[in-house]
Scaffold this active site. Structure first.
Site, PDB file in Angstrom:
ATOM      1  N   SER A   1     -50.649 -36.120 -38.406  1.00 25.33           N
ATOM      2  CA  SER A   1     -50.812 -35.925 -39.847  1.00 25.33           C
ATOM      3  C   SER A   1     -50.166 -37.036 -40.663  1.00 25.33           C
ATOM      4  O   SER A   1     -50.713 -37.488 -41.663  1.00 25.33           O
ATOM      5  CB  SER A   1     -50.221 -34.572 -40.271  1.00 25.33           C
ATOM      6  OG  SER A   1     -50.993 -33.500 -39.779  1.00 25.33           O
TER       7      SER A   1
ATOM      8  N   GLN B   1     -44.771 -26.005 -48.063  1.00 34.28           N
ATOM      9  CA  GLN B   1     -45.086 -27.318 -47.505  1.00 34.28           C
ATOM     10  C   GLN B   1     -45.035 -28.434 -48.543  1.00 34.28           C
ATOM     11  O   GLN B   1     -45.270 -29.591 -48.215  1.00 34.28           O
ATOM     12  CB  GLN B   1     -46.488 -27.296 -46.882  1.00 34.28           C
ATOM     13  CG  GLN B   1     -46.718 -26.163 -45.896  1.00 34.28           C
ATOM     14  CD  GLN B   1     -45.791 -26.242 -44.704  1.00 34.28           C
ATOM     15  OE1 GLN B   1     -45.872 -27.175 -43.914  1.00 34.28           O
ATOM     16  NE2 GLN B   1     -44.889 -25.277 -44.571  1.00 34.28           N
TER      17      GLN B   1
ATOM     18  N   ASP C   1     -52.011 -25.400 -48.488  1.00 30.19           N
ATOM     19  CA  ASP C   1     -50.911 -24.983 -47.617  1.00 30.19           C
ATOM     20  C   ASP C   1     -49.808 -24.250 -48.367  1.00 30.19           C
ATOM     21  O   ASP C   1     -49.014 -23.530 -47.771  1.00 30.19           O
ATOM     22  CB  ASP C   1     -50.313 -26.190 -46.888  1.00 30.19           C
ATOM     23  CG  ASP C   1     -51.153 -26.603 -45.686  1.00 30.19           C
ATOM     24  OD1 ASP C   1     -51.967 -25.784 -45.228  1.00 30.19           O
ATOM     25  OD2 ASP C   1     -50.996 -27.734 -45.219  1.00 30.19           O
TER      26      ASP C   1
ATOM     27  N   SER D   1      -5.149 -31.693 -34.182  1.00 28.96           N
ATOM     28  CA  SER D   1      -6.453 -31.910 -33.544  1.00 28.96           C
ATOM     29  C   SER D   1      -6.469 -33.199 -32.742  1.00 28.96           C
ATOM     30  O   SER D   1      -7.281 -33.355 -31.825  1.00 28.96           O
ATOM     31  CB  SER D   1      -7.555 -31.956 -34.598  1.00 28.96           C
ATOM     32  OG  SER D   1      -7.603 -30.756 -35.343  1.00 28.96           O
TER      33      SER D   1
ATOM     34  N   GLU E   1     -35.667 -32.119 -36.895  1.00 29.01           N
ATOM     35  CA  GLU E   1     -35.546 -33.183 -37.894  1.00 29.01           C
ATOM     36  C   GLU E   1     -34.149 -33.774 -37.975  1.00 29.01           C
ATOM     37  O   GLU E   1     -33.980 -34.946 -38.327  1.00 29.01           O
ATOM     38  CB  GLU E   1     -35.995 -32.675 -39.265  1.00 29.01           C
ATOM     39  CG  GLU E   1     -37.496 -32.474 -39.390  1.00 29.01           C
ATOM     40  CD  GLU E   1     -37.983 -31.148 -38.844  1.00 29.01           C
ATOM     41  OE1 GLU E   1     -39.211 -30.934 -38.784  1.00 29.01           O
ATOM     42  OE2 GLU E   1     -37.133 -30.301 -38.472  1.00 29.01           O
TER      43      GLU E   1
END
Length: 624
Positions: A346, A428, A424, A35, A367
């Site tokens: 939030s 969550q 929720d 590699s 994320e």
């Protein structure tokens, strides 16, 4: 463009890099030489003519950055270090992959020229986006960020998150060089040598593809020159290469990934390549033509006055709102940067954006890139706070784990944790986050119960090294502590302490309030209970736990809005494992089953972590 002398030097350097990659891996008996061989021509041209770097001053602010996202090609990287004179032959050949050596199997910042640990594929390019963000928007310096990627890792979604955000932020100072050698670990890669399909994908994400023969030095030089030409579009050089290039008996042959050449084969290959050499390369100085290194546009000022919000005792304030107010106050410090995962309204991270939009970066619902950008910004000396719902950090967990290996300093803020979030529902509810973050090397885990504690901890996070995680609560709860209270990391707060305490109730965050309510009810029943606010889950206040055991005969009720594995209960028991205390009598109240939707109070009670369950557990320990 390179002249004949530079071309000849690049060709000779590529040969040396191949020889040294074979030598060090064969001596170690392991590694990824094939590699490394495929990318030797690419890196030789980069070193000779395009990388602007002062090797004696690796932290010079105007140095280019080179990140090996394909970290398994470490023989090539370390051979480059030998070529520029910062690693000698003895270290390269004799210490590669050996116990305690700097030259680990995959690169880490134990070497000052390595920005970030790699080897978990798909992370180097996302980290580089953070470095490039700093260069363009904060430092405002002309350094370039180069990333060597493998073709196999382009199957990772994180690579495309990175290219998407690089395009969104117009990071023309970022170039990915993809070593398309066709073969992965177990066989052909998904696209093999179909460079046109690679190019189509790159274009679809708004970046500029440049297709080259990765062994044509002049073509590589032209591509690298084009990449650095002033444009706002990120460049992806798609280099068609041959795995094990330079060793004809292994070229483009499957089954040699991650295998060192046996000694006899290595000897043949090295002899065919002309044997070892000792070329020394002087790269272009980043400050060439100037009087010295350029300074970043932003100068850190950790002494800047920060006026934290103050709260009245008894007022109901959500800790997520307190975080928002505190991080806005921290905008007074020019090195503080905030990143959001499209939930800033939030988490209340958007309060920072209202006062300091130029240091606020939106990563949207990506994320992995959220955490990676924080890592890249930290490499440049910034103090990044990345926030999202606590449960969504699970998507980026490997990035957090690798950040621990890189020993970078990032701050993560997760809101909406536990069953307390209410209607929720379980998708969550972060019920694993404390366990996950506690397990990361060098991490600190904080879970404040009120607004005053949250504000103080947010300020401390800015000055605390490591991976610092703050868990905040959705609902509003009474302020327990006055504004002047201090909350040292590793500490706790003890309520109702006395020499005749019969039981200790240990909570953090929302469960502290349940413990305080339970202590009042227990007092009416004649049971004296101390309450420990374990706001610092890691490191936990071991001394306070030992004192509680000595006073109460080790009668402890540990209460957490989290699954029982790995959270607060585990932290308490681990701290007491070798302590000289009476035999432990512990009731551990945690979320045992899969929650449903419901009102917060209903869910806390259904999970067995409300005050009435705490009272029952304490009475059982006290013998009532």
């Amino acid at each position: 463009m390179m002249n004949k002398e530079q071309l000849d030097l690049s060709r000779a350097l590529a040969t040396q890099l191949r020889v040294d990659s074979i030598r060090c891996s064969t001596q170690a008996g392991s590694g990824h030489p094939t590699s490394s061989l495929s990318a030797a021509d690419l890196m030789a041209v980069l070193l000779v003519e395009h990388l602007h770097y002062d090797w004696d001053q690796p932290h010079s602010p105007d140095n280019d950055h080179l990140i090996f996202s394909k970290g398994h090609a470490s023989p090539l990287l370390y051979s480059m270090y030998r070529a520029v004179g910062v690693v000698d032959e003895e270290e390269l050949i004799s210490t590669y992959r050996q116990l305690g050596a700097r030259l680990a199997g995959h690169p880490t910042p134990a070497l000052p020229w390595v920005d970030v640990a790699t080897g978990s594929l798909g992370q180097g390019l996302p980290d580089a986006v953070g470095v490039a963000l700093a260069g363009k928007y904060l430092d405002k310096l002309p350094y370039h960020v180069w990333v060597l990627c493998g073709d196999s890792e382009t199957a990772e979604g994180s690579v495309w998150e990175a290219l998407d955000k690089a395009n969104y932020y117009k990071l023309g100072n970022l170039t990915a060089i993809v070593d398309i050698n066709r073969l992965g670990q177990r066989g052909p890669t998904e696209l093999q040598w179909d460079v046109d399909r690679y190019a189509t994908r790159v274009e679809a994400f708004g970046c500029r593809p440049v297709v080259v023969d990765g062994h044509d030095l002049e073509a590589v030089d032209a591509a690298l020159t084009q990449a650095r030409a002033g444009t706002d579009q990120p460049t992806v050089i798609l280099a068609r290469t041959i795995k094990a290039k330079g060793v004809p008996e292994l070229e483009d042959k499957n089954g040699w990934h991650g295998k060192a050449l046996p000694p006899e084969m290595a000897d043949r290959a090295i002899a065919a390549l002309g044997g070892p050499s000792s070329l020394r390369i002087k790269t272009i100085s980043p400050s060439a033509g100037s009087s010295g290194p350029a300074a970043p546009a932003i100068t850190a000022d950790p002494t800047a006055a920060v006026v934290l919000p103050a709260y009245e005792l008894g007022d109901k304030v959500a800790t997520r709102a307190a975080f928002g107010a505190a991080i806005a106050a921290l905008s007074a410090r020019p090195e503080v940067v905030v990143l959001d995962g499209e939930v800033g309204n939030s988490t209340h991270a958007e309060e920072f954006h209202k006062v300091c939009p130029e240091r606020y970066f939106e990563m949207f619902i990506a994320e992995q890139q959220l955490v990676a950008s924080a890592v890249g910004l930290s490499i440049r000396g910034y103090v990044p706070f990345a926030s999202t719902f606590a449960v969504f950090f699970s998507r980026a967990y490997d990035f957090i784990r690798m950040a621990g290996i890189s020993q970078v300093n990032i701050r993560l803020v997760g809101s909406h944790a536990g069953v307390e979030i209410g209607e929720d529902g379980p998708s969550q509810m972060a019920l694993e986050d404390l366990a996950a973050l506690r397990a990361v090397h060098g991490s600190i885990v904080l879970y404040p119960a009120d607004a005053s504690c949250t504000a103080k901890l947010t300020l401390q996070m800015a000055d605390t090294d490591g991976i610092v995680y703050l868990r905040t609560t959705r609902g509003s709860y009474p302020v327990v502590y006055p504004a002047g209270e201090s909350f040292p990391i590793g500490g706790s707060k003890v309520h109702h302490a006395g020499p005749d305490n019969q039981v200790a109730l240990i909570g953090a965050g929302v469960t502290l309030h349940e413990c305080l309510a339970a202590a009042e009810e227990l007092a009416g029943l004649g049971i004296k209970a101390r309450v420990i606010d374990a706001y610092s889950v890691k490191p936990i206040d071991r001394a306070a736990l030992i004192e509680a055991c000595q006073v109460t005969g080790s009668r402890l009720v540990v209460v957490e809005d989290h699954y029982p594995e790995g959270g607060l209960g585990s932290a308490v028991l681990e701290a007491l494992a070798n302590a000289s205390v009476p035999a432990l009598r512990v009731a551990h109240l945690a979320v045992q089953g899969l929650p449903t939707s419901g009102k917060p109070a209903e869910l806390l009670d259904a999970a067995g972590i409300s005050s009435r369950h705490i009272v029952t557990a304490a009475r059982g320990l006290a013998g009532q």
